[in-house]
Design an enzyme around this catalytic site. Structure first.
Site, mmCIF file in Angstrom:
data_model
loop_
_atom_site.group_PDB
_atom_site.id
_atom_site.type_symbol
_atom_site.label_atom_id
_atom_site.label_comp_id
_atom_site.label_asym_id
_atom_site.label_seq_id
_atom_site.Cartn_x
_atom_site.Cartn_y
_atom_site.Cartn_z
ATOM 1 C CE LYS A 167 -3.992 -1.437 2.582
ATOM 2 N NZ LYS A 167 -4.478 -1.689 3.923
ATOM 3 C CG ASP A 214 -10.470 -0.025 4.251
ATOM 4 O OD1 ASP A 214 -10.170 -0.266 3.067
ATOM 5 O OD2 ASP A 214 -9.843 -0.484 5.231
ATOM 6 C CD GLN A 247 -3.912 -4.187 6.808
ATOM 7 O OE1 GLN A 247 -3.871 -3.251 6.013
ATOM 8 N NE2 GLN A 247 -4.499 -5.328 6.520
#
Ligand code: NAD
Length: 303
Positions: free
Chosen positions: A54, A121, A98
């Protein structure tokens, strides 16, 4: 018949080039670039390698990227305070925590603490609700479903009036992609059926699909004879079925298979995604796209 291959690796490159250009335009106009923070708690190896990718991709498109690593034993209160700090930071337009988090931390509480306008997200209940309403309400479509829809559109597959069958009803793939395909608008307007472990006639439903999206996590679940000739097949499944030695690096790597019997299915389908190299590369790409959109919204509003 040999299906057209929908390669996520190629579509990723197209989109990352588009994002890079738009970052330059934003920089020119506002003297600022999109900012993304990734909070990683502990050292789970799968999370570390995902986060590393990422960061590399965010840097490649010119984002400001903060990699905030926290120790495994961080308290819930400290983690919430950290999120609050980034919620208030005007140079940050996307916050990503995460998963998984350690057991002593309430995952739901942490995800719900992210400002819904920085929740790239798209997992905050406010954004799930916005996705359900559709249209202009949608701020952050969740990344894997957004990648799936983008692949279908860029492959030139007609979605309006199409029978879409989604195998799997998870909150991160099945339910949101079904919701997105049923909305009014381009790349959608489909008639959608969701099938799952309690569905009575899985094969019968799959056979009707003009677009079959499979996210079950069961290698080879969808048999070639379940595929309607000419259908578009999107295989989301990523299943480790063994290990092999990489010819490139000489190291052990996982052998990955999808939920569809690819070799046989490609002779029947009109278009199909491979595993690996299909949906997989799209998730991080759409995360960066969501961050770009967030930056655009924040900067044009002067916040
Ligand atoms: P999940 O386990 O949360 O959900 C799987 C769903 O499939 C469940 O709703 C279940 O009802 C359904 N299902 C399972 N077995 C079935 C069967 N035999 N018949 C009918 N339905 C069945 O999984 P998930 O998080 O949605 O992920 C699904 C797959 O997609 C996994 O292989 C995962 O690794 C992969 N995935 C890939 C990406 C990516 O490529 N970027 C992202 C997310 C998930």
């Amino acid at each position: 018949m040999t299906a057209k291959l929908i390669k996520g690796t190629d579509i990723r490159e197209e989109i990352l080039d588009e994002i890079t250009k738009e970052v330059a335009e934003i920089k020119e106009k506002y003297n600022q670039v999109p900012g993304l923070v990734t909070i990683l708690v502990g050292e789970n190896p799968a999370s570390v390698s995902y986060v590393t990718l990422k960061v590399k991709t965010a840097e490649r498109v010119g984002f400001k990227e903060i990699q905030d690593n926290q120790p495994e034993d961080i308290s819930e209160a400290d983690l919430l305070a950290l999120i609050d700090k980034y919620n208030k930071d005007d140079s940050i337009h996307g916050i990503l925590v995460q998963l998984p988090l350690p057991k002593h931390v309430d995952e739901k509480k942490v995800l719900n603490a992210i400002d819904p306008d920085k929740d790239v997200d798209g997992f905050h209940p406010v954004n799930v609700g916005r996705l359900m309403i559709g249209g202009d309400e949608v701020k952050f479509p969740p990344c894997t479903p957004a990648g799936i829809q983008e692949m279908i559109v860029r492959a030139g597959v007609e979605t309006s009036g199409a029978e879409v069958v989604v195998v799997g009803r998870s909150n991160i793939v099945g339910k949101p992609i079904a919701n997105m395909m049923v909305q009014k608008g381009p790349g959608a307007n489909s008639t959608v059926t969701i099938v799952h472990t309690r569905t009575k006639d899985l094969e019968g439903h799959c056979k009707r699909a003009d677009i079959l999206i499979v996210a079950a996590g069961v290698p080879g679940l969808v048999k070639p004879e379940w595929i309607k000739p000419g259908a578009c097949v999107i295989d989301v499944g990523v299943n480790r079925v063994g290990e092999k030695i990489s010819e490139k690096t000489g190291r052990k790597v996982a052998i990955l298979r999808g939920d569809v019997d690819f070799d046989a299915a490609k002779e029947i389908a009109g278009a199909i995604t491979p595993v690996p190299g299909g949906v997989g590369p799209m998730t991080i790409t759409m995360l960066l796209f969501n961050t770009l959109e967030s930056a655009r919204r924040h900067l044009s509003a002067g916040v």
